[in-house]
Motif scaffolding. Structure first.
Motif, PDB file in Angstrom:
ATOM      1  N   ARG A 143       0.805  -1.235  -0.299  1.00 25.87           N
ATOM      2  CA  ARG A 143       0.108   0.332   0.340  1.00 25.87           C
ATOM      3  C   ARG A 143       0.870   1.324  -0.234  1.00 25.87           C
ATOM      4  O   ARG A 143       2.354   1.011   0.259  1.00 25.87           O
ATOM      5  CB  ARG A 143      -0.792   0.492   1.227  1.00 25.87           C
ATOM      6  N   GLN A 144       0.442   2.635  -0.325  1.00 26.71           N
ATOM      7  CA  GLN A 144       0.705   3.555  -0.450  1.00 26.71           C
ATOM      8  C   GLN A 144       0.077   4.791   0.936  1.00 26.71           C
ATOM      9  O   GLN A 144       1.146   5.527   0.931  1.00 26.71           O
ATOM     10  CB  GLN A 144       0.845   4.382  -1.723  1.00 26.71           C
ATOM     11  N   LEU A 145      -1.213   4.220   1.423  1.00 31.46           N
ATOM     12  CA  LEU A 145      -1.573   4.822   2.070  1.00 31.46           C
ATOM     13  C   LEU A 145      -0.957   3.726   3.759  1.00 31.46           C
ATOM     14  O   LEU A 145      -1.146   3.083   3.966  1.00 31.46           O
ATOM     15  CB  LEU A 145      -2.568   5.045   1.964  1.00 31.46           C
ATOM     16  N   ASP A 164      -3.123  14.268  23.471  1.00 35.47           N
ATOM     17  CA  ASP A 164      -2.431  15.363  24.094  1.00 35.47           C
ATOM     18  C   ASP A 164      -1.615  15.972  22.780  1.00 35.47           C
ATOM     19  O   ASP A 164      -1.398  15.465  21.987  1.00 35.47           O
ATOM     20  CB  ASP A 164      -1.574  14.665  24.943  1.00 35.47           C
ATOM     21  N   PRO A 165      -1.004  17.655  23.051  1.00 32.60           N
ATOM     22  CA  PRO A 165      -0.985  18.346  22.138  1.00 32.60           C
ATOM     23  C   PRO A 165      -0.203  17.198  21.062  1.00 32.60           C
ATOM     24  O   PRO A 165       0.650  16.891  22.379  1.00 32.60           O
ATOM     25  CB  PRO A 165      -1.093  19.393  22.382  1.00 32.60           C
ATOM     26  N   HIS A 166       0.786  17.213  19.635  1.00 30.79           N
ATOM     27  CA  HIS A 166       1.807  16.937  19.066  1.00 30.79           C
ATOM     28  C   HIS A 166       1.378  18.141  17.980  1.00 30.79           C
ATOM     29  O   HIS A 166       0.553  18.661  17.216  1.00 30.79           O
ATOM     30  CB  HIS A 166       1.096  16.065  19.379  1.00 30.79           C
ATOM     31  N   VAL A 167       3.150  17.924  17.273  1.00 31.39           N
ATOM     32  CA  VAL A 167       3.007  17.576  15.980  1.00 31.39           C
ATOM     33  C   VAL A 167       3.856  16.585  15.520  1.00 31.39           C
ATOM     34  O   VAL A 167       4.255  15.779  15.298  1.00 31.39           O
ATOM     35  CB  VAL A 167       3.955  19.064  15.745  1.00 31.39           C
ATOM     36  N   GLU A 168       2.826  16.611  13.644  1.00 30.64           N
ATOM     37  CA  GLU A 168       2.968  15.708  12.780  1.00 30.64           C
ATOM     38  C   GLU A 168       4.265  16.534  11.634  1.00 30.64           C
ATOM     39  O   GLU A 168       3.591  17.379  11.080  1.00 30.64           O
ATOM     40  CB  GLU A 168       1.756  15.302  11.958  1.00 30.64           C
ATOM     41  N   PRO A 169       5.608  15.728  12.580  1.00 29.96           N
ATOM     42  CA  PRO A 169       6.382  16.626  11.169  1.00 29.96           C
ATOM     43  C   PRO A 169       6.748  16.550   9.823  1.00 29.96           C
ATOM     44  O   PRO A 169       7.289  17.638   8.353  1.00 29.96           O
ATOM     45  CB  PRO A 169       7.481  16.011  12.475  1.00 29.96           C
ATOM     46  N   ASP A 170       5.975  15.221   9.427  1.00 34.17           N
ATOM     47  CA  ASP A 170       6.231  14.297   7.580  1.00 34.17           C
ATOM     48  C   ASP A 170       5.326  14.263   7.344  1.00 34.17           C
ATOM     49  O   ASP A 170       5.330  15.059   5.915  1.00 34.17           O
ATOM     50  CB  ASP A 170       6.767  13.289   8.771  1.00 34.17           C
ATOM     51  N   LEU A 171       4.082  14.658   7.596  1.00 33.10           N
ATOM     52  CA  LEU A 171       2.646  13.702   6.793  1.00 33.10           C
ATOM     53  C   LEU A 171       1.296  14.546   6.993  1.00 33.10           C
ATOM     54  O   LEU A 171       1.553  15.388   8.535  1.00 33.10           O
ATOM     55  CB  LEU A 171       2.138  12.852   7.321  1.00 33.10           C
ATOM     56  N   ARG A 203       1.826   6.701   3.301  1.00 31.44           N
ATOM     57  CA  ARG A 203       2.546   6.178   4.130  1.00 31.44           C
ATOM     58  C   ARG A 203       3.634   6.035   4.405  1.00 31.44           C
ATOM     59  O   ARG A 203       4.399   7.375   3.869  1.00 31.44           O
ATOM     60  CB  ARG A 203       3.141   5.045   3.082  1.00 31.44           C
ATOM     61  N   ARG A 204       3.730   6.314   6.015  1.00 32.66           N
ATOM     62  CA  ARG A 204       4.919   6.689   7.240  1.00 32.66           C
ATOM     63  C   ARG A 204       6.563   6.292   6.028  1.00 32.66           C
ATOM     64  O   ARG A 204       6.358   5.297   6.409  1.00 32.66           O
ATOM     65  CB  ARG A 204       5.081   5.925   8.239  1.00 32.66           C
ATOM     66  N   PRO A 205       6.985   7.089   6.065  1.00 38.28           N
ATOM     67  CA  PRO A 205       8.391   6.770   5.917  1.00 38.28           C
ATOM     68  C   PRO A 205       9.226   5.918   7.055  1.00 38.28           C
ATOM     69  O   PRO A 205       9.131   5.968   7.924  1.00 38.28           O
ATOM     70  CB  PRO A 205       9.526   8.270   5.188  1.00 38.28           C
ATOM     71  N   GLY A 206      10.684   5.169   6.172  1.00 34.63           N
ATOM     72  CA  GLY A 206      11.040   4.550   7.136  1.00 34.63           C
ATOM     73  C   GLY A 206      11.426   5.482   8.245  1.00 34.63           C
ATOM     74  O   GLY A 206      11.725   7.069   8.418  1.00 34.63           O
TER      75      GLY A 206
END
Length: 160
Positions: free
Chosen positions: A43-45, A59-66, A119-122
């Motif tokens: 899959r790509q997702l 809780d508050p958080h940041v998704e830096p990549d996606l 999809r999450r990178p390595g």
């Protein structure tokens, strides 16, 4: 066409198919956290169905990549970000751009939602930050553990 690249046979065509019944999953969720996740090979997702019981939060958080799309499928709650607080209700579709700070809180009915993202990178190693960011996926995985109710101070409690 002839055999290309030394393959031993024809490639199988990917088939579209029903993966789950989101309504059935969220009508009587067994627990807090991830109720379903996309796990198809190749899959790509990535996608998850997540449930927060009434009064619980991410809780508050940041998704830096996606970038993440969040679709509310049952219940209600709020999302809080740098721009303030916004109500979430069934059918609401929310875009969470990468790098944005966000927190979710379930309302009186609880909150069930679907998240979809590339999809999450390595794994990558990053420089230390003054305030460590938590990825949305990690927060969702943490939901399988007991989470603190809204308004309670201190850190999340985990069963040992």
């Amino acid at each position: 066409m002839g055999d290309q690249g030394g393959s031993t046979g024809p490639e199988e065509e990917p088939l579209a198919r029903m993966l789950c019944d989101v309504t059935a999953l969220t009508e009587a969720p067994a627990s807090a956290g991830v109720l379903w996740k996309l796990s198809e090979p190749g899959r790509q997702l990535d996608a998850n169905v997540v449930h927060l019981p009434p009064g619980r939060r991410v809780d508050p958080h940041v998704e830096p990549d996606l970038d993440v799309l969040l679709l509310v499928v049952a219940g209600d709650g709020t999302v809080t970000g740098s721009g303030g607080e916004e109500n979430l209700t069934t059918g609401g579709l929310l875009w969470l751009p990468r790098g944005s700070r966000r927190a979710l809180a379930a309302g009186e009915q609880g909150l069930s939602y679907v998240t979809v993202h590339r999809r999450r990178p390595g794994m990558t190693i990053r420089a230390a930050r003054p305030e460590p960011a938590r990825s949305a996926l990690r927060v969702q995985e943490d939901l399988a553990d007991p989470v603190r109710p809204v308004g309670e101070q201190g850190v999340r409690r985990r069963a040992l």
